[in-house]
Design a protein around this motif. Sequence first.
Motif, PDB file in Angstrom:
ATOM      1  N   GLU A  46       0.770  -1.366   0.227  1.00  0.00           N
ATOM      2  CA  GLU A  46      -0.262  -0.042   0.017  1.00  0.00           C
ATOM      3  C   GLU A  46       0.918   1.309   0.032  1.00  0.00           C
ATOM      4  N   GLY A  47       2.354   1.218   0.361  1.00  0.00           N
ATOM      5  CA  GLY A  47       3.376   2.449   0.516  1.00  0.00           C
ATOM      6  C   GLY A  47       3.402   3.723   1.532  1.00  0.00           C
ATOM      7  N   TRP A  48       2.919   2.943   2.155  1.00  0.00           N
ATOM      8  CA  TRP A  48       3.125   3.890   4.072  1.00  0.00           C
ATOM      9  C   TRP A  48       3.575   3.520   5.090  1.00  0.00           C
ATOM     10  N   ILE A  49       3.709   4.276   5.872  1.00  0.00           N
ATOM     11  CA  ILE A  49       4.511   3.479   6.684  1.00  0.00           C
ATOM     12  C   ILE A  49       3.539   4.702   7.828  1.00  0.00           C
ATOM     13  N   ARG A  50       3.780   4.234   9.483  1.00  0.00           N
ATOM     14  CA  ARG A  50       2.771   4.772  10.340  1.00  0.00           C
ATOM     15  C   ARG A  50       4.134   5.111  11.498  1.00  0.00           C
ATOM     16  N   VAL A  51       4.353   6.602  11.614  1.00  0.00           N
ATOM     17  CA  VAL A  51       5.345   7.211  13.034  1.00  0.00           C
ATOM     18  C   VAL A  51       4.646   7.517  13.501  1.00  0.00           C
ATOM     19  N   GLN A  52       4.924   7.789  14.898  1.00  0.00           N
ATOM     20  CA  GLN A  52       4.241   8.477  16.353  1.00  0.00           C
ATOM     21  C   GLN A  52       4.689   9.968  16.404  1.00  0.00           C
ATOM     22  N   VAL A  53       3.794  10.348  16.383  1.00  0.00           N
ATOM     23  CA  VAL A  53       3.677  11.952  16.735  1.00  0.00           C
ATOM     24  C   VAL A  53       4.021  12.156  18.131  1.00  0.00           C
ATOM     25  N   GLY A  54       4.919  13.222  18.366  1.00  0.00           N
ATOM     26  CA  GLY A  54       5.536  13.673  19.671  1.00  0.00           C
ATOM     27  C   GLY A  54       5.328  12.271  20.315  1.00  0.00           C
ATOM     28  N   LYS A  55       5.216  12.967  22.009  1.00  0.00           N
ATOM     29  CA  LYS A  55       5.042  12.115  23.385  1.00  0.00           C
ATOM     30  C   LYS A  55       4.017  11.468  23.331  1.00  0.00           C
ATOM     31  N   SER A  56       2.942  12.454  22.375  1.00  0.00           N
ATOM     32  CA  SER A  56       1.170  11.960  22.502  1.00  0.00           C
ATOM     33  C   SER A  56       0.838  10.481  23.297  1.00  0.00           C
ATOM     34  N   LEU A  57      -0.141  10.388  23.627  1.00  0.00           N
ATOM     35  CA  LEU A  57      -1.224   9.183  23.797  1.00  0.00           C
ATOM     36  C   LEU A  57      -2.505   9.125  23.575  1.00  0.00           C
ATOM     37  N   ASP A  58      -2.783   8.491  23.076  1.00  0.00           N
ATOM     38  CA  ASP A  58      -4.632   8.864  22.332  1.00  0.00           C
ATOM     39  C   ASP A  58      -4.958   7.628  23.418  1.00  0.00           C
ATOM     40  N   ARG A  59      -6.432   7.838  23.924  1.00  0.00           N
ATOM     41  CA  ARG A  59      -7.386   7.386  24.793  1.00  0.00           C
ATOM     42  C   ARG A  59      -7.398   5.897  25.715  1.00  0.00           C
ATOM     43  N   ARG A  60      -6.409   5.138  24.639  1.00  0.00           N
ATOM     44  CA  ARG A  60      -5.946   4.026  25.549  1.00  0.00           C
ATOM     45  C   ARG A  60      -5.035   3.482  25.992  1.00  0.00           C
ATOM     46  N   GLY A  61      -3.839   4.740  25.283  1.00  0.00           N
ATOM     47  CA  GLY A  61      -2.555   4.164  25.697  1.00  0.00           C
ATOM     48  C   GLY A  61      -1.039   3.723  24.884  1.00  0.00           C
ATOM     49  N   GLN A  62      -2.627   4.400  23.862  1.00  0.00           N
ATOM     50  CA  GLN A  62      -1.548   4.636  22.900  1.00  0.00           C
ATOM     51  C   GLN A  62      -0.531   4.768  21.846  1.00  0.00           C
ATOM     52  N   PRO A  63       0.455   4.859  21.149  1.00  0.00           N
ATOM     53  CA  PRO A  63       0.947   6.202  20.841  1.00  0.00           C
ATOM     54  C   PRO A  63       0.339   6.694  19.886  1.00  0.00           C
ATOM     55  N   MET A  64       0.636   8.417  19.622  1.00  0.00           N
ATOM     56  CA  MET A  64      -0.544   8.891  18.097  1.00  0.00           C
ATOM     57  C   MET A  64       0.511   8.758  17.294  1.00  0.00           C
ATOM     58  N   THR A  65      -0.511   8.873  16.522  1.00  0.00           N
ATOM     59  CA  THR A  65       0.604   7.689  15.310  1.00  0.00           C
ATOM     60  C   THR A  65      -0.045   8.369  13.942  1.00  0.00           C
ATOM     61  N   MET A  66       0.998   9.151  13.414  1.00  0.00           N
ATOM     62  CA  MET A  66       0.567   9.899  11.485  1.00  0.00           C
ATOM     63  C   MET A  66       1.145   8.604  10.770  1.00  0.00           C
TER      64      MET A  66
END
Length: 82
Positions: A46-66
């Motif tokens: 599919e030609g993509w990567i998902r990387v962490q955005v800063g040190k922010s976490l979502d409501r489940r405690g997982q890192p926010m990604t882009m």
Amino acid sequence: MRDTPPDRLAVDPGSRFHDQAALERGVGVRFNGTERDNVEEYSVSEGWIRVQVGKSLDRRGQPMTMKIKGRVEPYFKTAPAA
């Protein structure tokens, strides 16, 4: 074990694309010709990567990604075990 990394791989153990054997062997990712060491998940087909955005976490405690689109080239960092 095969000599090429999986088409899609995730670091998160809760993901269905998590492959512990491949991660233990060490998978590196070249994205658009640049070495990336902060990749949380990738998909070659599919030609993509998902990387962490800063040190922010979502409501489940997982890192926010882009998700970033481009050319993904995964490779194993070590040789296969005999």
